[in-house]
Design an enzyme around this catalytic site. Structure first.
Site, mmCIF file in Angstrom:
data_model
loop_
_atom_site.group_PDB
_atom_site.id
_atom_site.type_symbol
_atom_site.label_atom_id
_atom_site.label_comp_id
_atom_site.label_asym_id
_atom_site.label_seq_id
_atom_site.Cartn_x
_atom_site.Cartn_y
_atom_site.Cartn_z
ATOM 1 N N LYS A 14 33.506 -43.914 4.286
ATOM 2 C CA LYS A 14 34.937 -43.965 4.652
ATOM 3 C C LYS A 14 35.114 -43.730 6.151
ATOM 4 O O LYS A 14 35.823 -44.471 6.826
ATOM 5 C CB LYS A 14 35.735 -42.902 3.870
ATOM 6 C CG LYS A 14 35.632 -43.032 2.365
ATOM 7 C CD LYS A 14 36.453 -41.982 1.636
ATOM 8 C CE LYS A 14 36.013 -40.547 1.831
ATOM 9 N NZ LYS A 14 34.669 -40.228 1.290
ATOM 10 N N ARG A 91 43.605 -37.421 -2.496
ATOM 11 C CA ARG A 91 42.434 -37.077 -3.294
ATOM 12 C C ARG A 91 42.819 -36.593 -4.678
ATOM 13 O O ARG A 91 41.940 -36.277 -5.486
ATOM 14 C CB ARG A 91 41.698 -35.926 -2.603
ATOM 15 C CG ARG A 91 40.480 -36.345 -1.823
ATOM 16 C CD ARG A 91 40.005 -35.097 -1.127
ATOM 17 N NE ARG A 91 38.599 -35.106 -0.903
ATOM 18 C CZ ARG A 91 38.058 -35.483 0.247
ATOM 19 N NH1 ARG A 91 38.790 -35.942 1.231
ATOM 20 N NH2 ARG A 91 36.753 -35.428 0.401
ATOM 21 N N ARG A 130 23.161 -37.027 7.527
ATOM 22 C CA ARG A 130 24.230 -37.283 8.504
ATOM 23 C C ARG A 130 24.206 -36.261 9.644
ATOM 24 O O ARG A 130 23.993 -35.081 9.422
ATOM 25 C CB ARG A 130 25.592 -37.216 7.808
ATOM 26 C CG ARG A 130 26.749 -37.299 8.801
ATOM 27 C CD ARG A 130 28.065 -37.549 8.142
ATOM 28 N NE ARG A 130 28.410 -36.573 7.121
ATOM 29 C CZ ARG A 130 29.459 -36.687 6.320
ATOM 30 N NH1 ARG A 130 30.258 -37.727 6.415
ATOM 31 N NH2 ARG A 130 29.712 -35.776 5.415
ATOM 32 N N ARG A 164 27.081 -31.011 9.156
ATOM 33 C CA ARG A 164 28.215 -30.334 8.545
ATOM 34 C C ARG A 164 27.746 -29.269 7.550
ATOM 35 O O ARG A 164 26.745 -29.474 6.853
ATOM 36 C CB ARG A 164 29.099 -31.355 7.812
ATOM 37 C CG ARG A 164 30.200 -31.901 8.696
ATOM 38 C CD ARG A 164 30.950 -33.044 8.094
ATOM 39 N NE ARG A 164 31.383 -32.885 6.710
ATOM 40 C CZ ARG A 164 32.106 -33.789 6.056
ATOM 41 N NH1 ARG A 164 32.484 -34.902 6.680
ATOM 42 N NH2 ARG A 164 32.458 -33.610 4.807
ATOM 43 N N ARG A 175 30.702 -31.635 -4.475
ATOM 44 C CA ARG A 175 31.728 -32.578 -3.996
ATOM 45 C C ARG A 175 31.782 -33.818 -4.895
ATOM 46 O O ARG A 175 32.848 -34.367 -5.160
ATOM 47 C CB ARG A 175 31.441 -32.975 -2.539
ATOM 48 C CG ARG A 175 31.827 -31.869 -1.549
ATOM 49 C CD ARG A 175 31.050 -31.939 -0.265
ATOM 50 N NE ARG A 175 31.297 -33.125 0.515
ATOM 51 C CZ ARG A 175 30.491 -33.561 1.482
ATOM 52 N NH1 ARG A 175 29.383 -32.914 1.777
ATOM 53 N NH2 ARG A 175 30.791 -34.645 2.151
HETATM 54 P P1 AP5 Z 1 30.436 -41.365 6.338
HETATM 55 O O1 AP5 Z 1 31.074 -42.597 6.849
HETATM 56 O O2 AP5 Z 1 30.480 -40.146 7.210
HETATM 57 O O3 AP5 Z 1 30.923 -41.048 4.837
HETATM 58 P P2 AP5 Z 1 32.328 -40.560 4.278
HETATM 59 O O4 AP5 Z 1 32.667 -41.426 3.105
HETATM 60 O O5 AP5 Z 1 33.333 -40.469 5.373
HETATM 61 O O6 AP5 Z 1 31.876 -39.162 3.728
HETATM 62 P P3 AP5 Z 1 32.486 -37.710 3.912
HETATM 63 O O7 AP5 Z 1 31.400 -36.741 3.532
HETATM 64 O O8 AP5 Z 1 33.080 -37.504 5.276
HETATM 65 O O9 AP5 Z 1 33.570 -37.725 2.840
HETATM 66 P P4 AP5 Z 1 34.182 -36.526 2.187
HETATM 67 O O10 AP5 Z 1 35.306 -37.185 1.475
HETATM 68 O O11 AP5 Z 1 33.290 -35.700 1.352
HETATM 69 O O12 AP5 Z 1 34.538 -35.543 3.393
HETATM 70 P P5 AP5 Z 1 35.883 -35.198 4.154
HETATM 71 O O13 AP5 Z 1 35.540 -34.937 5.551
HETATM 72 O O14 AP5 Z 1 36.950 -36.169 3.832
HETATM 73 O O15 AP5 Z 1 28.899 -41.718 6.020
HETATM 74 C C1 AP5 Z 1 28.005 -40.719 5.541
HETATM 75 C C2 AP5 Z 1 26.628 -40.924 6.182
HETATM 76 O O16 AP5 Z 1 26.096 -42.178 5.730
HETATM 77 C C3 AP5 Z 1 26.637 -41.004 7.714
HETATM 78 O O17 AP5 Z 1 25.489 -40.372 8.218
HETATM 79 C C4 AP5 Z 1 26.583 -42.509 8.019
HETATM 80 O O18 AP5 Z 1 25.921 -42.794 9.249
HETATM 81 C C5 AP5 Z 1 25.777 -43.014 6.824
HETATM 82 N N1 AP5 Z 1 26.192 -44.388 6.432
HETATM 83 C C6 AP5 Z 1 27.446 -44.861 6.340
HETATM 84 N N2 AP5 Z 1 27.429 -46.155 5.927
HETATM 85 C C7 AP5 Z 1 26.115 -46.459 5.762
HETATM 86 C C8 AP5 Z 1 25.419 -47.639 5.339
HETATM 87 N N3 AP5 Z 1 26.081 -48.742 5.010
HETATM 88 N N4 AP5 Z 1 24.081 -47.613 5.257
HETATM 89 C C9 AP5 Z 1 23.392 -46.478 5.591
HETATM 90 N N5 AP5 Z 1 23.992 -45.338 6.004
HETATM 91 C C10 AP5 Z 1 25.325 -45.329 6.073
HETATM 92 O O19 AP5 Z 1 36.280 -33.835 3.424
HETATM 93 C C11 AP5 Z 1 35.515 -32.654 3.590
HETATM 94 C C12 AP5 Z 1 36.172 -31.513 2.811
HETATM 95 O O20 AP5 Z 1 37.500 -31.261 3.329
HETATM 96 C C13 AP5 Z 1 36.393 -31.766 1.308
HETATM 97 O O21 AP5 Z 1 35.233 -31.489 0.539
HETATM 98 C C14 AP5 Z 1 37.573 -30.821 1.012
HETATM 99 O O22 AP5 Z 1 37.138 -29.493 0.918
HETATM 100 C C15 AP5 Z 1 38.425 -30.948 2.273
HETATM 101 N N6 AP5 Z 1 39.414 -32.038 2.176
HETATM 102 C C16 AP5 Z 1 39.473 -33.168 2.950
HETATM 103 N N7 AP5 Z 1 40.500 -33.935 2.589
HETATM 104 C C17 AP5 Z 1 41.113 -33.302 1.551
HETATM 105 C C18 AP5 Z 1 42.227 -33.616 0.732
HETATM 106 N N8 AP5 Z 1 42.899 -34.741 0.899
HETATM 107 N N9 AP5 Z 1 42.558 -32.727 -0.228
HETATM 108 C C19 AP5 Z 1 41.903 -31.588 -0.405
HETATM 109 N N10 AP5 Z 1 40.818 -31.215 0.327
HETATM 110 C C20 AP5 Z 1 40.428 -32.075 1.299
#
Ligand code: AP5
Length: 223
Positions: A14, A91, A130, A164, A175
């Protein structure tokens, strides 16, 4: 104006895909994970409140994230931006309802919800490898997209790439469980509204970018 949600499990890409699309199309990237991590970094009371929840892989309360989103939307709307990519929000069904009503209040609507689909074992490899630039938040992967110079950001030259706190295998598995229980129901919710687009996001980054742009082409021509 074009407003998109990127939906998918942790590690689906994402952040990676929305970062590229927003740069090319001048859309505002609104990631609730980034907004919450900015609060942690500032050491704000809200940051202290959410730190342990985020580290363990749980969800922060709907009210906290909805308030952060409303604040960010209100700031950006004044700048007459061409649209938003919501990354990691909504979410829960309640957050989806809140997003719908907030957008309606601002005279805006959601154009499409992009569901990024990837197998679980691939997600774990992506997340545990990552690394992120401490200064500009550029996303790298130790094996799949490493920086050109070890430990140095290609974009801003800063020499601290960090892992992270929630990217260890235990938090990642939690997660994924939380995603299945709380967030997956949004697939049916948005399918029923006729706005869901599915993308196989398990491919390499260039293929994913191509497939994403193709799926979004009816919306991108409006920009
Ligand atoms: P990346 O693009 O970073 O993946 P992502 O889908 O953004 O994953 P996240 O871990 O950031 O999602 P998340 O939803 O768990 O975390 P968030 O920060 O929103 O890619 C991942 C890795 O893969 C990278 O190293 C990249 O280089 C690699 N990659 C990407 N594409 C690739 C490909 N095609 N091939 C190979 N490698 C690839 O949330 C974190 C925390 O915040 C949550 O757990 C929760 O506690 C809180 N939070 C956030 N939003 C909310 C909400 N709306 N409600 C409640 N709590 C929330």
């Amino acid at each position: 104006m074009v407003n998109l949600v990127f939906l998918g499990p942790p590690g689906a890409g994402k952040g990676t895909l929305s970062e590229g699309l927003c740069f090319q199309e001048k859309l505002v990237h609104l990631s609730t994970g980034d907004l919450l991590r900015a609060e942690l970094k500032k050491g704000s009371p809200l940051g202290s409140q959410v730190q342990s929840i985020m580290q363990s892989g749980g969800l922060v309360s709907d009210e906290i994230v909805a308030t952060l989103v409303e604040q960010r939307l209100a700031e950006a709307v004044k700048e007459a931006v061409p649209g938003f990519v919501f990354d990691g929000f909504p979410r829960t069904i309640r957050q989806a309802d809140l997003l719908g009503s907030t957008l309606a209040k601002l005279g805006m609507k959601l154009d499409a919800v992009v569901l990024l689909e990837v197998h679980e074992e691939v997600l774990i490899l992506r997340l545990t490898g990552r690394r992120i630039c401490r200064k500009c938040n550029k996303i790298f992967h130790l094996a799949y997209s490493p920086p050109k110079v070890d430990g140095v950001c290609d974009t801003c030259g800063h020499d601290e790439l960090y892992q992270r706190a929630d990217d260890n295998e235990e938090s990642v598995r939690e997660r994924l469980k939380v995603y299945a229980a709380e967030t997956k129901p949004l697939v049916a919710y948005y399918e029923a509204k006729g706005v869901l687009l599915r993308i196989d996001a398990s491919r390499d980054k260039a293929t994913n970018v191509r497939n994403l742009r193709e799926a979004l082409s009816p919306f991108l021509v409006k920009l």
